[in-house]
Design an enzyme around this catalytic site. Sequence first.
Site: not given
Ligand code: NAD
Ligand code: UDP
Length: 321
Positions: A146-147, A175, A278
């Site tokens: 992912y990262d 987040n 974070r």
């Molecule tokens: P989510 O998993 O709910 O949504 C991701 C969507 O992408 C899903 O609908 C999934 O079906 C679709 N998807 C995955 N792979 C695909 C592919 N190959 N082709 C087409 N569709 C695909 O997650 P989210 O929280 O809504 O995150 C959306 C975006 O925001 C992601 O790119 C994520 O990395 C980024 N993001 C989210 C957060 C957060 O806290 N929610 C934080 C940082 C970054």
């Molecule tokens: N975490 C936890 N219990 C849970 C799920 C997550 O203590 O049931 C912790 C996890 O280890 C991390 C933080 O909560 O330190 C945020 O986790 P999340 O998976 O939501 O997102 P991240 O920021 O790690 O991608």
Amino acid sequence: MQRRRILVTGGAGFLGSHLCERLVARGDDVLCVDNFYTGTKDNIAHLLGTPRFELIRHDVTFPLYVEVDEIYNLACPASPIHYQYDPVQTTKTSVHGAINMLGLAKRTGARILQASTSEVYGDPTVHPQTEDYRGNVNPIGPRACYDEGKRCAETLFFDYYRQHQVRIRVARIFNTYGPRMHPNDGRVVSNFIVQALSGKPITIYGDGRQTRSFCYVDDLVDGLIRLMDADDAVTGPLNLGNPGEFTIRELAEKVLAMVGSTSGMVQLPLPEDDPLQRRPDIGKAEKLLGWGPTVPLDQGLARTIDYFRTLKSQPAIGAGG
Ligand code: NAD
Ligand code: UDP
């Protein structure tokens, strides 16, 4: 103003569905593309009857030929459990997905926004995180798919910008939580709420002293739209998140108190490479977009708890964690 044709990849996911909703409400034509890997049709079912909304089942690792004015590239699983389930596909989604969407932006002249992440900072040694911090990511660990996928996508965005003058924007999202998170998606806010509502102990990973900053979904979507609508000179990367910082134990205590649950907590091992702290520095977004979060954690949690209460009263929803 002319009606815009806007592509939202990952539009059936948590953030994507809120974004589609806001864009349709604003009067734009929205094309939602999703392969339903983690997203569901339920998230966008209420938009399906709207003539301004269109849905295509498609995997962004394959090319897509459509005509659009703007692209929000959100497709990618975001929860550690989901992105680690098929790590090769996760990297492909970020990297091939970025190449395909940037190619589309290049051909159509569309503006394109990348949903990047605070994970590009890894386990940060600079706190709070500013955009010029280059991060501390383990390139071979379980979070690397992912990262590093997201880091490579950022590289591609800036190379398409320099080499092909593509009109890019990069948002580093911290987040974010709110209604429509999947109850079993494994992220901390949804896990804790579902556990508390089901009378199960809250699962604290590690000692619970690690910190996160939680942004309510409406604030985040507002930031994404402002970034897309900003001048082309505002490429980012820009941090978008809520600078309020809480330990995971504080979050658990809050959720238990708000739900009125006595289910308590249970400690489980801390996952490998779990960042210890974070918090976003959002000075740049404040200055360039006039943006900042408006929903405090208590208010956002209350709305999210209400959502999960409603879900729980429907059949076939299990407890997270
Ligand atoms: P989510 O998993 O709910 O949504 C991701 C969507 O992408 C899903 O609908 C999934 O079906 C679709 N998807 C995955 N792979 C695909 C592919 N190959 N082709 C087409 N569709 C695909 O997650 P989210 O929280 O809504 O995150 C959306 C975006 O925001 C992601 O790119 C994520 O990395 C980024 N993001 C989210 C957060 C957060 O806290 N929610 C934080 C940082 C970054
Ligand atoms: N975490 C936890 N219990 C849970 C799920 C997550 O203590 O049931 C912790 C996890 O280890 C991390 C933080 O909560 O330190 C945020 O986790 P999340 O998976 O939501 O997102 P991240 O920021 O790690 O991608």
